[in-house]
Design an enzyme around this catalytic site. Sequence first.
Site, PDB file in Angstrom:
ATOM      1  N   GLU A  25       0.831  -1.189   0.000  1.00  0.00           N
ATOM      2  CA  GLU A  25       0.000   0.000   0.000  1.00  0.00           C
ATOM      3  C   GLU A  25       0.875   1.252   0.000  1.00  0.00           C
ATOM      4  O   GLU A  25       1.879   1.315   0.699  1.00  0.00           O
ATOM      5  CB  GLU A  25      -0.932   0.010   1.213  1.00  0.00           C
ATOM      6  CG  GLU A  25      -1.960  -1.103   1.164  1.00  0.00           C
ATOM      7  CD  GLU A  25      -3.069  -0.966   2.200  1.00  0.00           C
ATOM      8  OE1 GLU A  25      -3.216   0.123   2.807  1.00  0.00           O
ATOM      9  OE2 GLU A  25      -3.792  -1.954   2.399  1.00  0.00           O
ATOM     10  N   HIS A  80      -4.550   6.243   0.058  1.00  0.00           N
ATOM     11  CA  HIS A  80      -3.747   5.024   0.146  1.00  0.00           C
ATOM     12  C   HIS A  80      -4.267   4.043  -0.896  1.00  0.00           C
ATOM     13  O   HIS A  80      -5.321   4.250  -1.490  1.00  0.00           O
ATOM     14  CB  HIS A  80      -3.760   4.423   1.558  1.00  0.00           C
ATOM     15  CG  HIS A  80      -5.030   3.742   1.949  1.00  0.00           C
ATOM     16  ND1 HIS A  80      -6.176   4.428   2.332  1.00  0.00           N
ATOM     17  CD2 HIS A  80      -5.341   2.430   2.015  1.00  0.00           C
ATOM     18  CE1 HIS A  80      -7.120   3.551   2.631  1.00  0.00           C
ATOM     19  NE2 HIS A  80      -6.644   2.333   2.439  1.00  0.00           N
ATOM     20  N   HIS A  82      -4.996  -0.102  -2.246  1.00  0.00           N
ATOM     21  CA  HIS A  82      -5.303  -1.489  -1.906  1.00  0.00           C
ATOM     22  C   HIS A  82      -4.774  -2.341  -3.057  1.00  0.00           C
ATOM     23  O   HIS A  82      -5.416  -2.426  -4.109  1.00  0.00           O
ATOM     24  CB  HIS A  82      -6.817  -1.701  -1.761  1.00  0.00           C
ATOM     25  CG  HIS A  82      -7.401  -1.165  -0.514  1.00  0.00           C
ATOM     26  ND1 HIS A  82      -8.750  -1.235  -0.249  1.00  0.00           N
ATOM     27  CD2 HIS A  82      -6.857  -0.548   0.563  1.00  0.00           C
ATOM     28  CE1 HIS A  82      -9.003  -0.689   0.928  1.00  0.00           C
ATOM     29  NE2 HIS A  82      -7.870  -0.258   1.434  1.00  0.00           N
TER      30      HIS A  82
END
Length: 135
Positions: A25, A80, A82
Site C-alpha cells: 500500500e 492510500h 489497496h
Amino acid sequence: MDRLRLPRPLVNQILTQAQHSPEAEICGLIAAKNGAASRCYPVHNAAADPVHRYRMEPQAQIEALRQMREAGEELLAIYHSHPHTPPTPSSSDIEEANYPDAVYLIISLDIKGVLQISAFCIANGTASPLVLELL
C-alpha cells in the site's frame, strides 16, 4: 460535501505512485489552496504489514503538514492504495480514520489493466462515498 474535484495531473501522480508499488500500500496527503486541490505529498508507508495496511511514517507526515501550512495550504484528502482488494474502506481504514474533515481516497490495483479510485468521507465509524470529478 458530496463530491471531490481533483485535477487529472494530481490523480495521475497518485496512480503512478500506486503502480510503482503493486505489492504494498502507498499513502500520502493531498493539499488544497483556496478550496481547490493543489498538491500531492507522498508519505512513506511504515506499516509492519504494508501489503494489507498503511501507516504514514510519523515524521514524514508531520513534515508534509508543516510544508502545507507554510505554503498556505490545508489538508484536503488522505490517500492510500489497496493492492489486492477493491477501492472501499476496510474495517481498519474506518477505525483508524482520525481526520473527519479530510476526504479519504482509495486506489485499487485489484483489476487487471485498470486502476480504480474512490473517495469517501469517514467519520464516527461510517464511510460515505463521494462523487469523484476529474478536472
